[in-house]
Design a protein around this motif. Structure first.
Motif, short mmCIF file in Angstrom:
data_model
loop_
_atom_site.label_atom_id
_atom_site.label_comp_id
_atom_site.label_asym_id
_atom_site.label_seq_id
_atom_site.Cartn_x
_atom_site.Cartn_y
_atom_site.Cartn_z
N LEU A 183 24.43 25.14 82.18
CA LEU A 183 24.29 23.75 82.56
C LEU A 183 25.56 23.25 83.23
CD1 LEU A 183 22.65 22.34 79.32
CD2 LEU A 183 21.67 22.26 81.62
N TYR A 184 25.41 22.18 84.01
CA TYR A 184 26.52 21.61 84.79
C TYR A 184 27.14 20.45 83.99
CZ TYR A 184 28.69 19.71 89.10
OH TYR A 184 29.55 19.26 90.07
N LEU A 185 28.43 20.57 83.71
CA LEU A 185 29.09 19.53 82.91
C LEU A 185 28.99 18.15 83.55
CD1 LEU A 185 32.31 21.33 81.60
CD2 LEU A 185 30.41 20.46 80.23
N LEU A 190 37.96 11.47 95.05
CA LEU A 190 38.48 12.82 95.30
C LEU A 190 38.81 13.48 93.95
CD1 LEU A 190 39.49 14.92 97.33
CD2 LEU A 190 41.65 13.67 97.45
N GLY A 191 39.37 12.70 93.03
CA GLY A 191 39.70 13.23 91.70
C GLY A 191 38.45 13.74 90.99
N GLY A 192 37.38 12.96 91.04
CA GLY A 192 36.13 13.37 90.40
C GLY A 192 35.54 14.60 91.06
N ARG A 239 30.21 8.57 88.58
CA ARG A 239 28.97 9.15 89.13
C ARG A 239 28.57 10.42 88.41
NH1 ARG A 239 29.37 4.46 91.75
NH2 ARG A 239 27.64 4.16 93.17
N SER A 240 29.37 10.87 87.46
CA SER A 240 28.86 11.95 86.62
C SER A 240 27.77 11.30 85.76
CB SER A 240 29.97 12.56 85.77
OG SER A 240 30.73 11.56 85.16
N TYR A 241 26.74 12.08 85.45
CA TYR A 241 25.55 11.47 84.85
C TYR A 241 25.70 11.17 83.37
CZ TYR A 241 22.67 11.95 89.00
OH TYR A 241 22.14 11.81 90.24
N LYS A 246 28.32 9.88 98.44
CA LYS A 246 29.70 9.80 98.92
C LYS A 246 30.51 8.82 98.08
CE LYS A 246 28.57 6.55 102.69
NZ LYS A 246 27.16 6.31 102.34
N PHE A 247 29.84 8.20 97.10
CA PHE A 247 30.55 7.27 96.22
C PHE A 247 31.14 8.00 95.02
CE2 PHE A 247 27.09 4.39 97.98
CZ PHE A 247 27.89 3.98 99.03
N VAL A 248 31.97 8.98 95.30
CA VAL A 248 32.72 9.65 94.23
C VAL A 248 34.17 9.70 94.68
CG1 VAL A 248 30.73 11.11 93.66
CG2 VAL A 248 32.52 12.02 95.10
C1 LIG Z 1 23.22 10.51 93.42
C2 LIG Z 1 24.14 11.57 92.94
C3 LIG Z 1 24.09 12.82 93.53
C4 LIG Z 1 24.94 13.83 93.11
N1 LIG Z 1 24.87 15.02 93.74
C5 LIG Z 1 25.70 16.02 93.36
C6 LIG Z 1 25.67 17.28 94.03
O1 LIG Z 1 24.88 17.48 94.95
N2 LIG Z 1 26.55 18.23 93.65
C7 LIG Z 1 27.46 18.01 92.66
O2 LIG Z 1 28.25 18.90 92.37
N3 LIG Z 1 27.51 16.84 92.01
C8 LIG Z 1 26.64 15.84 92.33
N4 LIG Z 1 26.70 14.64 91.68
C9 LIG Z 1 27.69 14.47 90.59
C10 LIG Z 1 29.05 13.94 91.07
O3 LIG Z 1 29.39 14.48 92.31
C11 LIG Z 1 30.13 14.34 90.09
O4 LIG Z 1 29.79 13.94 88.79
C12 LIG Z 1 31.52 13.78 90.41
O5 LIG Z 1 32.44 14.34 89.52
C13 LIG Z 1 31.57 12.26 90.27
O6 LIG Z 1 32.82 11.77 90.69
P1 LIG Z 1 33.41 10.38 90.17
O7 LIG Z 1 34.55 10.00 91.03
O8 LIG Z 1 32.32 9.40 90.01
O9 LIG Z 1 33.98 10.82 88.76
P2 LIG Z 1 33.57 10.38 87.28
O10 LIG Z 1 32.12 10.58 87.10
O11 LIG Z 1 34.14 9.06 86.98
O12 LIG Z 1 34.35 11.50 86.47
C14 LIG Z 1 33.92 12.84 86.49
C15 LIG Z 1 34.99 13.73 85.87
O13 LIG Z 1 36.12 13.78 86.72
C16 LIG Z 1 37.30 13.50 85.99
N5 LIG Z 1 38.27 12.85 86.88
C17 LIG Z 1 38.05 11.85 87.77
N6 LIG Z 1 39.19 11.54 88.42
C18 LIG Z 1 40.15 12.37 87.93
C19 LIG Z 1 41.54 12.53 88.19
N7 LIG Z 1 42.20 11.78 89.08
N8 LIG Z 1 42.22 13.46 87.50
C20 LIG Z 1 41.58 14.24 86.59
N9 LIG Z 1 40.27 14.12 86.30
C21 LIG Z 1 39.57 13.20 86.96
C22 LIG Z 1 36.82 12.60 84.87
O14 LIG Z 1 37.74 12.65 83.79
C23 LIG Z 1 35.48 13.22 84.52
O15 LIG Z 1 35.64 14.31 83.66
C24 LIG Z 1 25.87 13.60 92.07
C25 LIG Z 1 25.92 12.35 91.46
C26 LIG Z 1 25.06 11.33 91.88
C27 LIG Z 1 25.13 10.00 91.22
#
Ligand SMILES: Cc1cc2nc3c(=O)[nH]c(=O)nc-3n(C[C@H](O)[C@H](O)[C@H](O)COP(=O)(O)OP(=O)(O)OC[C@H]3O[C@@H](n4cnc5c(N)ncnc54)[C@H](O)[C@@H]3O)c2cc1C
Ligand SMILES: NC(=O)c1ccc[n+]([C@@H]2O[C@H](COP(=O)([O-])OP(=O)(O)OC[C@H]3O[C@@H](n4cnc5c(N)ncnc54)[C@H](OP(=O)(O)O)[C@@H]3O)[C@@H](O)[C@H]2O)c1
Lengths: 456, 250
Positions: free
Chosen positions: A407-409, A117-119, A52-54, A113-115
């Protein structure tokens, strides 16, 4: 059973620039350990959550991408203290489902909420209550990590604090988060009282936010990026507080933690490129003109926090070429000027993102790469129209650098290493920790190489 | 009503989803799995989610003593009572390119997927029939519906399992024991990683399979395909005339 590695085309949620990656899905802890221990077979590793990271934070064509789908077990849940410890593959959706019936909710949550805990930990995500409660990392009590040398270690704000804070917001570069202990926050229902407030322009928006932020735990605004001249920055604020059972309509009061199930919709196809414009503009306008300024409504947590989660694959409305997200943060001192310059640039390019999200951020935390500090943040989508998009984002980057912004990584797809260095002054501090636990740079990502966190 | 279910192969992708659904409904569980660590992790997960009672048992279907002893072990861990039901969810699928070269490996497929399973099902069927009550759920596969050149080693082990479950249901008709043959199509679990596209509409999430299984238990259904289109797909595949079938590359 050793994990099978397969080739898969991966991108971030923006769908921008997919690349072929080798993907492994360990079925157990033993499989995972074996993968990480095999340094010659898998010299470079990246952990991916739900993608869910963009941008390219969770993409790595030059390494093994590890999915944590099966590492999704809750380790313990203390219902009295609200402390939950889970494997990193557990999703925020899961945590809500388990915790809410016992009167606990996430301490802060991103807009989906589809993220995992690690992310959430790795990006140190933030939510609508950042101005009061800070970001996700501040609620993590301890982490269990699997490091590049195959060893496992526990860290917390007290124990190995440098490693702990570098991992929070560290985008997976310090090692794999195996488990995290999260402090939940008590709630008295699954509902929120939300007040909508319309603001004529940027100045009015900022003034209204300053006025109201003290009385609302949750606060966020939608900005209409097509507004120009004296309507530049016109917005709708959505201000919220937890609802008590007595605030609920009578029929919900007896089961305040229960939310009736809704049907999810799905975007079945990629939209043609022209569709978006009309859709979002009319959505904003409809909202803007029908929302009465002082209206207060009671809505469930899904409606309030996760409006887009009700529509699966909504990113397809941007078409196959995808889009990028641009989330800018300005310090208080330069916020108004910086935001104005960004909005003007976007309007000039006519490349909106017709909707942008604005939010007041509170103080930062000790993490060297954590994103937010005291100021204002603005997030917008930019459809991928090729060179003009790149040109615009470069101009925006320049504005950010001039105004002391960053900017936000978790959202970024494009920034250069010079830009990153200018925006994250504590980068060296982070790299010192990285070198101590991962001298060979085994944990990488396409983004980390692009922004210079890993030498490319 | 709160009951106890024994799950064999508890850490499999499908079993985990089934266990979580059973726990959600408040049932206590006995988890039998090959890896002590993983079985323990799942047990803690279920307790954290649902506040149920969980016991774990070491179980390797390749070990005769554990196969013939599992019923007693389950009874002992359940305070001397037979569990209400048993879900058999373990299985192996080695690549056939491998089992063609190594006949011992082929035989292992039969031993794990069918021989050990038959022994266990027989024991529970008889014990449940004596009690006049019980639920037996066996996870077989659509691969057993027709032998295919590319996967008949695995397929025939499942064909035998399907026939066994169907036959036992026939025998135990009217005894109060419910025997359910579950025939999954494609499911996104570790078994199929790198083999199936998890995004294909025919590939189920384990949670969908679990939902179907719980519904089958509730409605005392004898045989289910999951996802449901597989019933029709297999009907067609079974009815392709042999001469034509031989020309396909399935
Ligand atoms: C509709 C939408 C709305 C959003 N709104 C917000 C918001 O309001 N605020 C905000 O802050 N973000 C927001 N985001 C971004 C999102 O919350 C972050 O990008 C989050 O990190 C995604 O989690 P993920 O599980 O999909 O991780 P991924 O996108 O798969 O990975 C993100 C990063 O986390 C690392 N990672 C994942 N799991 C682990 C682990 N177990 N150990 C070490 N590293 C790990 C990955 O290596 C990567 O660098 C939004 C995203 C979407 C799609
Ligand atoms: N996935 C599909 O598409 C599909 C389709 C139809 C039918 N099925 C069947 O569904 C069942 C569940 O499989 P799954 O898809 O969930 O795959 P899975 O996650 O790979 O599960 C297989 C399980 O069997 C266990 N197992 C293997 N050998 C064992 C032994 N000797 N003793 C004890 N346990 C053993 C494994 O234990 P470890 O965890 O210790 O390795 C694993 O938990 C299997 O019977 C499978 O044949 C699957």
């Amino acid at each position: 059973m050793p994990s099978v590695t397969m080739e898969k085309s991966l991108s971030g949620w923006g769908g921008y620039h997919p690349v072929k990656c080798a993907v492994a899905v360990p079925a157990s802890r033993a499989d995972l350990r074996q993968l990480v221990a095999d340094a010659s077979g898998n010299p470079h590793l990246l952990i991916r959550g739900l993608g869910r990271s963009y941008g390219d934070s969770a993409v790595e064509p030059a390494g093994t991408v590890i999915l944590q789908n099966h590492l999704d077990r809750i380790r313990s849940f203390d219902r009295t203290a609200g402390l939950i410890r889970c494997e990193a593959g557990v999703t925020l959706e899961d945590i809500i489902q388990v915790a809410l019936p016992h009167g606990w909710f996430l301490p802060t949550t991103p807009g989906t909420k589809f993220v995992t805990l690690g992310g959430a930990v790795a990006a140190d995500v933030h939510g609508k209550n950042h101005h009061i409660d800070g970001s996700f990392g501040g609620w993590i009590r301890s982490l269990n990590l699997l490091l590049a040398d195959g060893s496992e270690c526990e860290c917390s704000p007290e124990e190995r604090p440098d490693l702990f804070w570098a991992t929070i917001g560290g985008m997976g570069l310090t090692g794999m988060i195996l488990e995290a202990a999260l402090q939940l926050r008590p709630c008295s229902s699954a509902y929120f009282r939300v007040t909508y407030r319309r603001c004529r322009n940027l100045e009015a928006t900022l003034r209204a936010i300053e006025e109201t932020d003290g009385s609302y735990t949750y606060s966020v605004g939608w900005i209409d990026c097509l507004g120009r001249g004296d309507r530049l920055g016109r917005s709708i604020l959505m201000l919220g507080n937890d609802a008590r059972p007595e605030d609920l309509p009578a029929k919900l009061r007896s089961q305040p933690f229960h939310v009736p199930r809704k049907r999810r919709k799905r975007v079945p196809i990629y939209f043609p490129d022209f569709a978006l414009n009309r859709l979002t503009v009319s959505a904003f306008n409809r909202f803007y003109y029908t929302v009465h300024p002082d209206r207060e409504v009671v809505v469930d947590y899904d409606t309030y926090f996760y409006p887009l989660d009700g529509i699966h694959d909504w990113n397809r409305i941007y078409g196959r070429r995808g889009f990028v997200q641009y989330q800018a943060l300005f310090p208080l001192a330069t916020a108004e000027r910086g935001l104005r310059r960004v909005l003007e640039t976007v309007a000039r390019f006519g490349l909106a993102s017709f909707l942008a999200v604005i939010k007041r951020s509170g103080p930062g935390n000790p993490s060297p790469l954590s994103y937010l500090f005291d100021g204002y943040t603005l997030a917008l989508d930019i459809p991928n129209v090729g060179p003009r998009m790149l040109e615009m984002s470069q101009q925006l980057d320049k504005i950010l650098l001039e105004e002391g912004g960053r900017l936000y990584l978790a959202k970024d797809s494009l920034m250069s290493s010079e830009t990153f260095r200018g925006m994250y002054p504590r980068m060296e501090e982070f790299l010192a920790v990285k070198r101590s636990v991962d001298p060979e740079n085994r944990f990488t990502s396409a983004q980390a190489r692009r922004v210079g966190l890993i030498p490319s | 009503m709160k009951q106890t279910y024994l799950i064999l192969g508890a850490t499999s992708g499908m079993a985990k989803a089934i266990a979580r659904k059973l726990a959600e409904q408040g049932h206590d569980l006995i988890l039998a799995g090959r890896s002590e660590g993983e079985t323990g992790l799942l047990g803690a997960d279920l307790q954290a989610r649902s506040q149920i009672q969980v016991k774990t048992l070491a179980f390797d279907a390749g070990r005769r003593d554990q196969v013939s002893g599992i019923l007693e072990a389950a009874r002992t861990s359940n305070d001397g009572e037979l569990p209400e039901g048993v879900v058999l969810a373990y299985g192996v699928m080695f690549p056939q390119t491998e089992t063609e070269k190594d006949p011992d490996r082929m035989v292992e497929t039969f031993e794990i997927n069918f021989v050990s399973a038959a022994r266990i099902l027989q024991d529970f069927g008889t014990a449940f029939a004596g009690r006049g009550r019980g639920v037996i759920v066996g996870i077989s596969s659509v691969a057993g519906d027709r032998g295919r050149g590319s996967n008949y080693h695995y397929g025939s082990s499942k064909a035998a399992l399907t026939a066994f479950l169907d036959g036992m249901r026939h025998r135990l008709q009217g005894s109060g024991v419910h025997v359910c043959t579950v025939l999954p199509g494609f499911v996104d679990t570790p078994m199929t990683h790198g083999i199936l596209d998890p995004n294909s509409p025919l590939c189920a999430k384990p949670e969908q399979v679990a939902r179907d299984v719980l519904k089958a238990i509730r409605r005392r259904r004898g045989r289910i395909y999951t996802l449901w289109p597989w019933r029709w797909i297999m009907m067609i595949i079974r009815h392709i005339p042999e001469a034509m079938f031989l020309k396909t590359k399935l």
